[in-house]
Write a protein that holds these residues in place. Structure first.
Motif, short mmCIF file in Angstrom:
data_model
loop_
_atom_site.label_atom_id
_atom_site.label_comp_id
_atom_site.label_asym_id
_atom_site.label_seq_id
_atom_site.Cartn_x
_atom_site.Cartn_y
_atom_site.Cartn_z
N ARG A 24 0.82 -1.19 0.00
CA ARG A 24 0.00 0.00 0.00
C ARG A 24 0.86 1.25 0.00
O ARG A 24 1.96 1.26 0.56
N LYS A 25 0.34 2.28 -0.62
CA LYS A 25 1.04 3.57 -0.62
C LYS A 25 0.96 4.18 0.77
O LYS A 25 -0.11 4.18 1.39
N VAL A 26 2.10 4.67 1.27
CA VAL A 26 2.17 5.17 2.65
C VAL A 26 2.25 6.70 2.66
O VAL A 26 2.90 7.31 1.81
N ARG A 27 1.57 7.29 3.63
CA ARG A 27 1.64 8.74 3.80
C ARG A 27 3.04 9.13 4.26
O ARG A 27 3.60 8.47 5.14
N GLU A 28 3.55 10.17 3.71
CA GLU A 28 4.93 10.58 3.99
C GLU A 28 5.12 10.87 5.48
O GLU A 28 4.31 11.54 6.12
N GLY A 29 6.21 10.33 6.02
CA GLY A 29 6.56 10.57 7.41
C GLY A 29 5.74 9.77 8.41
O GLY A 29 5.76 10.08 9.61
N SER A 30 5.01 8.75 7.98
CA SER A 30 4.21 7.94 8.92
C SER A 30 4.04 6.53 8.38
O SER A 30 4.48 6.21 7.28
N ASP A 31 3.41 5.70 9.20
CA ASP A 31 3.08 4.34 8.76
C ASP A 31 1.64 4.25 8.25
O ASP A 31 1.17 3.16 7.93
N PRO A 66 4.91 -1.24 2.54
CA PRO A 66 4.92 -0.10 1.61
C PRO A 66 5.04 -0.57 0.16
O PRO A 66 5.52 -1.67 -0.11
N GLU A 67 4.60 0.25 -0.75
CA GLU A 67 4.76 -0.05 -2.18
C GLU A 67 6.24 -0.20 -2.52
O GLU A 67 7.08 0.54 -2.01
N GLY A 68 6.57 -1.19 -3.34
CA GLY A 68 7.95 -1.42 -3.72
C GLY A 68 8.71 -2.29 -2.75
O GLY A 68 9.89 -2.60 -2.98
N TRP A 69 8.04 -2.73 -1.70
CA TRP A 69 8.70 -3.59 -0.69
C TRP A 69 9.05 -4.93 -1.31
O TRP A 69 8.28 -5.49 -2.10
N THR A 70 10.21 -5.44 -0.98
CA THR A 70 10.61 -6.79 -1.43
C THR A 70 11.00 -7.62 -0.22
O THR A 70 11.63 -7.11 0.72
N ALA A 71 10.62 -8.87 -0.27
CA ALA A 71 10.94 -9.76 0.85
C ALA A 71 12.43 -10.04 0.87
O ALA A 71 13.03 -10.27 -0.18
#
Length: 220
Positions: free
Chosen positions: A132-139, A198-203
């Motif tokens: 998911r897309k995350v708001r800048e500076g937070s979770d 977050p978007e772009g996360w890789t395991a």
């Protein structure tokens, strides 16, 4: 009048009183017998007014389909039989009801086996990773993770289509790990875990962390 030692005795009066008492007792006995016979007849009529029937469908007050119950003739004639809720018992009806019961048991067993197989597929998929897309500076994520999102994830990764209404989720509005469930039948539910990243996360690759530590020790 009877003379005895110069005295006269009125014998008929005593006899008359005895006869009157006997008559009263006889009347009371007759009345009691009449009341008893009337009560017995009433009870017999009540018993005769009820008949034995077999329920063809579940009834909220009478019982389950297939049960034999006693109901009033009028209730059966006016409220049960016209709506195919009950029938009079005979050999043909009893055999038909038994066949229907056996069919329902087979269907229930097949549904249970299918549900357990679907449960296994969902739970063996492991943790569902959702980006998911995350708001800048937070979770905090934009929007929230909904049953619709999870239905798509479950169908895509486990191959099991599920109804939206069958999915139970906590409120998911930020990154983290969560648990959810999907109700497959009244008696079977599948449980799963979710990891929101977050978007772009890789395991991370398995053993990558251990290899790094080993290299550091070798250099030392």
């Amino acid at each position: 009048m009877v003379e005895l030692s110069g005295a006269s005795v009125a014998m008929p009066r005593r006899r008359s009183a005895s006869l009157t008492l006997i008559a009263i007792v006889a009347l009371v006995a007759a009345a009691w017998a009449s009341v008893s016979m009337t009560a017995f007849a009433a009870i017999s009529n009540v018993k005769k007014s009820k008949i034995k029937v077999i329920l063809t469908q579940d009834h909220p007050k009478l019982g389950k389909a297939g049960q034999e119950v006693m109901v009033k003739k009028g209730h059966f004639r006016n409220n049960l039989f016209p709506y195919e809720l009950a029938v009079k018992p005979d050999r043909k009806v009893v055999e038909q009801m038994r066949r229907e019961e056996a069919r329902k048991r087979r269907e229930a067993d097949a549904l249970m086996a299918e549900s357990m197989e679907l449960k296994k597929k969902i739970e063996e998929t492991g943790t569902f990773i959702v980006q998911r897309k995350v708001r800048e500076g937070s979770d905090k994520i934009y929007g929230s993770l909904t049953p619709t999102n999870m239905a798509e994830e479950i169908a895509l990764k486990s191959g099991v289509p599920v109804r939206l209404a069958s999915i139970t989720l906590p409120k998911i509005t930020e990154l983290g790990e969560y648990n959810g469930s999907v109700q497959l039948t009244d008696d079977v539910s599948a449980y799963f875990s979710i990891k929101v990243v977050p978007e772009g996360w890789t395991a991370p690759e398995e053993g990558a962390e251990g290899e790094g530590e080993g290299e550091g020790e070798a250099e030392a």
